[in-house]
Motif scaffolding. Structure first.
Motif, short mmCIF file in Angstrom:
data_model
loop_
_atom_site.label_atom_id
_atom_site.label_comp_id
_atom_site.label_asym_id
_atom_site.label_seq_id
_atom_site.Cartn_x
_atom_site.Cartn_y
_atom_site.Cartn_z
N ASN A 40 0.81 -1.22 0.00
CA ASN A 40 0.00 0.00 0.00
C ASN A 40 0.84 1.27 0.00
OD1 ASN A 40 -2.41 -1.51 0.15
ND2 ASN A 40 -2.23 -1.67 2.38
N LEU A 41 2.15 1.10 -0.24
CA LEU A 41 3.05 2.25 -0.17
C LEU A 41 3.50 2.77 -1.52
CD1 LEU A 41 5.19 1.19 2.92
CD2 LEU A 41 3.47 2.99 2.80
N GLY A 42 2.96 2.22 -2.60
CA GLY A 42 3.23 2.77 -3.92
C GLY A 42 4.51 2.30 -4.56
N LYS A 70 5.64 7.26 10.04
CA LYS A 70 4.83 8.42 10.42
C LYS A 70 5.44 9.24 11.56
CE LYS A 70 0.54 6.12 9.02
NZ LYS A 70 -0.83 5.71 9.45
N ASN A 88 9.30 6.71 1.50
CA ASN A 88 7.97 6.85 0.91
C ASN A 88 7.43 8.27 1.08
OD1 ASN A 88 4.74 6.54 1.48
ND2 ASN A 88 5.45 5.26 -0.21
N GLU A 89 6.99 8.85 0.00
CA GLU A 89 6.54 10.24 0.01
C GLU A 89 5.32 10.45 0.89
OE1 GLU A 89 5.40 13.79 -3.21
OE2 GLU A 89 5.73 11.73 -3.88
N GLU A 90 4.37 9.50 0.85
CA GLU A 90 3.15 9.64 1.65
C GLU A 90 3.45 9.59 3.14
OE1 GLU A 90 -1.10 7.31 2.51
OE2 GLU A 90 0.17 6.71 0.82
N LEU A 91 4.26 8.61 3.57
CA LEU A 91 4.59 8.50 4.99
C LEU A 91 5.42 9.69 5.47
CD1 LEU A 91 5.47 4.70 5.38
CD2 LEU A 91 3.36 5.88 6.04
N GLY A 93 5.29 12.66 4.30
CA GLY A 93 4.36 13.78 4.41
C GLY A 93 3.55 13.73 5.69
N ILE A 94 3.11 12.52 6.07
CA ILE A 94 2.36 12.36 7.32
C ILE A 94 3.25 12.70 8.51
CG2 ILE A 94 1.22 10.68 8.85
CD1 ILE A 94 0.28 9.23 6.30
N GLU A 123 3.60 16.42 8.85
CA GLU A 123 2.37 17.01 9.36
C GLU A 123 2.22 16.73 10.85
OE1 GLU A 123 -1.11 19.23 9.36
OE2 GLU A 123 0.52 19.08 7.89
N ARG A 152 12.77 13.27 3.23
CA ARG A 152 12.19 12.33 2.29
C ARG A 152 13.32 11.95 1.33
NH1 ARG A 152 10.94 10.97 -3.27
NH2 ARG A 152 9.42 9.29 -3.05
#
Length: 220
Positions: A46-48, A89, A110-113, A115-116, A119, A133
């Protein structure tokens, strides 16, 4: 003797279960209070596209009570800096922020993690924490840190390459460095094969955790 041994195992396992429950409640409370996202595990699939599923491990947040014991063993001072390699995260980073580190960083591919994590640090008002990143294989700011924390982010071969990258960066700023690896499988073999590394601690809490220190003066 058999009953006594089984009773000891039962007590130990029950204690660790209670600690997991406590940590989950703390994380859930922080999330509910601030909108911080630490809790949910994330599988590699699920991490792309960033992830090679055979090399990287799914995201699972570090446990606060495990971090607390590591910090107690390390005897942290205001001159110490730590980076979580494969920080996900940023749960471990949040725990590190409760101690007197000079610098705290998190490295996530991973870009999504990533980013989280950024944040989360913003919500928690931790502006001095740096989230990178980047790929641990060619990251070039390791010289800023002397403690390197891994919560089983990747396989043996990747870990080996990352350690050699850390040692290349070591040349920019010679110092004693520490590697902390949680949920060890065969990763300690990498450190045992490198002159200058020496095991400082190895224990279970409940997974196996190793702490190695590196100093070139130990080379034989």
């Amino acid at each position: 003797m058999y009953l006594k041994k089984n009773a000891a195992i039962f007590v130990r396992e029950s204690f660790h279960k209670l600690l997991y429950i406590y940590d989950s409640i703390v994380v859930k409370f922080v999330k509910r209070k601030d909108g911080v996202d630490f809790r949910k595990n994330v599988l590699p699939e699920n991490l792309g596209e960033d992830y090679d599923y055979d090399k990287f491990v799914h995201y699972v947040p570090s446990r606060s009570w495990q971090i607390k014991k590591v910090i107690k063993i390390l005897k942290i001072t205001e001159n110490d800096s730590i980076i979580d390699i494969g920080c996900g995260k940023g749960k471990a980073i949040y725990d590190f922020s409760n101690y007197k580190f000079k610098h705290i960083g998190g490295l996530e591919l991973n870009e999504e993690l990533a980013g989280i994590a950024k944040e989360n640090m913003k919500i928690l008002n931790l502006p001095d924490v740096e989230i990178y990143r980047d790929n641990a294989l060619n990251f070039n700011n390791y010289d800023k840190y002397n403690h390197f924390y891994f919560y089983d982010p990747f396989n043996f071969e990747i870990f080996k390459t990352v350690i050699h990258n850390i040692l290349e960066n070591y040349k920019k700023k010679p110092r004693e460095i520490t590697v902390i690896y949680q949920h060890v499988r065969d990763h300690d073999k990498v450190l045992n094969e490198i002159d200058g590394f020496e095991m400082y601690r190895s224990y279970r809490n409940p997974v196996r955790i190793i702490i190695y220190k590196y100093n070139p003066s130990r080379k034989g």
